[in-house]
Write a protein that holds these residues in place. Sequence first.
Motif, PDB file in Angstrom:
ATOM      1  N   LEU A  16       0.849  -1.186   0.000  1.00 32.97           N
ATOM      2  CA  LEU A  16       0.000   0.000   0.000  1.00 32.97           C
ATOM      3  C   LEU A  16       0.880   1.229   0.000  1.00 32.97           C
ATOM      4  CD1 LEU A  16      -2.792   1.351   0.232  1.00 32.97           C
ATOM      5  CD2 LEU A  16      -2.576   1.130   2.718  1.00 32.97           C
ATOM      6  N   ARG A  17       0.677   2.089  -0.981  1.00 32.52           N
ATOM      7  CA  ARG A  17       1.477   3.311  -1.100  1.00 32.52           C
ATOM      8  C   ARG A  17       0.585   4.524  -0.932  1.00 32.52           C
ATOM      9  NH1 ARG A  17       6.695   1.834  -2.272  1.00 32.52           N
ATOM     10  NH2 ARG A  17       6.765  -0.119  -3.394  1.00 32.52           N
ATOM     11  N   ILE A  18       0.941   5.348   0.063  1.00 34.87           N
ATOM     12  CA  ILE A  18       0.248   6.605   0.314  1.00 34.87           C
ATOM     13  C   ILE A  18       1.323   7.673   0.309  1.00 34.87           C
ATOM     14  CG2 ILE A  18      -1.211   7.902   1.894  1.00 34.87           C
ATOM     15  CD1 ILE A  18      -2.113   5.226   3.085  1.00 34.87           C
ATOM     16  N   GLY A  19       1.336   8.502  -0.718  1.00 33.59           N
ATOM     17  CA  GLY A  19       2.378   9.505  -0.863  1.00 33.59           C
ATOM     18  C   GLY A  19       2.173  10.722   0.022  1.00 33.59           C
ATOM     19  N   THR A  20       3.212  11.505   0.151  1.00 36.90           N
ATOM     20  CA  THR A  20       3.187  12.714   0.967  1.00 36.90           C
ATOM     21  C   THR A  20       2.097  13.687   0.537  1.00 36.90           C
ATOM     22  OG1 THR A  20       5.539  12.449   1.441  1.00 36.90           O
ATOM     23  CG2 THR A  20       4.591  14.627   1.831  1.00 36.90           C
ATOM     24  N   ASP A  44      -5.688   5.054   8.999  1.00 35.63           N
ATOM     25  CA  ASP A  44      -6.138   3.702   9.365  1.00 35.63           C
ATOM     26  C   ASP A  44      -7.391   3.324   8.581  1.00 35.63           C
ATOM     27  OD1 ASP A  44      -4.074   3.323  11.155  1.00 35.63           O
ATOM     28  OD2 ASP A  44      -5.265   3.815  12.919  1.00 35.63           O
ATOM     29  N   GLU A  45      -8.289   4.288   8.403  1.00 31.65           N
ATOM     30  CA  GLU A  45      -9.515   4.040   7.644  1.00 31.65           C
ATOM     31  C   GLU A  45      -9.198   3.675   6.194  1.00 31.65           C
ATOM     32  OE1 GLU A  45     -13.662   6.437   6.604  1.00 31.65           O
ATOM     33  OE2 GLU A  45     -12.288   7.259   8.104  1.00 31.65           O
ATOM     34  N   VAL A  46      -8.276   4.400   5.589  1.00 30.72           N
ATOM     35  CA  VAL A  46      -7.859   4.108   4.210  1.00 30.72           C
ATOM     36  C   VAL A  46      -7.223   2.716   4.144  1.00 30.72           C
ATOM     37  CG1 VAL A  46      -6.227   4.768   2.395  1.00 30.72           C
ATOM     38  CG2 VAL A  46      -7.597   6.520   3.518  1.00 30.72           C
ATOM     39  N   ALA A  47      -6.340   2.419   5.092  1.00 28.48           N
ATOM     40  CA  ALA A  47      -5.663   1.115   5.094  1.00 28.48           C
ATOM     41  C   ALA A  47      -6.667  -0.025   5.242  1.00 28.48           C
ATOM     42  CB  ALA A  47      -4.626   1.070   6.217  1.00 28.48           C
ATOM     43  N   PRO A  61       0.212  -4.192  -5.950  1.00 26.86           N
ATOM     44  CA  PRO A  61       0.228  -3.184  -4.907  1.00 26.86           C
ATOM     45  C   PRO A  61      -0.826  -2.103  -5.147  1.00 26.86           C
ATOM     46  CG  PRO A  61       2.088  -2.853  -6.372  1.00 26.86           C
ATOM     47  CD  PRO A  61       1.382  -4.115  -6.811  1.00 26.86           C
ATOM     48  N   PHE A  62      -1.233  -1.467  -4.071  1.00 26.14           N
ATOM     49  CA  PHE A  62      -2.251  -0.432  -4.117  1.00 26.14           C
ATOM     50  C   PHE A  62      -1.589   0.922  -3.945  1.00 26.14           C
ATOM     51  CE2 PHE A  62      -4.203  -4.236  -2.271  1.00 26.14           C
ATOM     52  CZ  PHE A  62      -5.209  -4.455  -3.191  1.00 26.14           C
TER      53      PHE A  62
END
Length: 85
Positions: A16-20, A44-47, A61-62
Amino acid sequence: MYPVSAVAGTGLRGRLRIGTPVIRSIARLWTAEAGVRDLRRRLDEVARKFSLRAATGEEGPFRVSAGDLPSLLGPPPVHAPERRR
């Protein structure tokens, strides 16, 4: 970049990739307090939502983009006028 705790219990570590820029959008539009507690809740909700996708067979991957946030978190809550930018 994202807090490890956001994905620790989801089994998505490394998938899981969440960028800056996405984290900044969440902090600016979906959190009301200056601290990180609300930001952590939103991450946490997104994850959890991506964990559900993985559990139902969707391949990773997401990668989360700012355009995904309204469908993941709902519309941004309305805060005091000085918070809207």
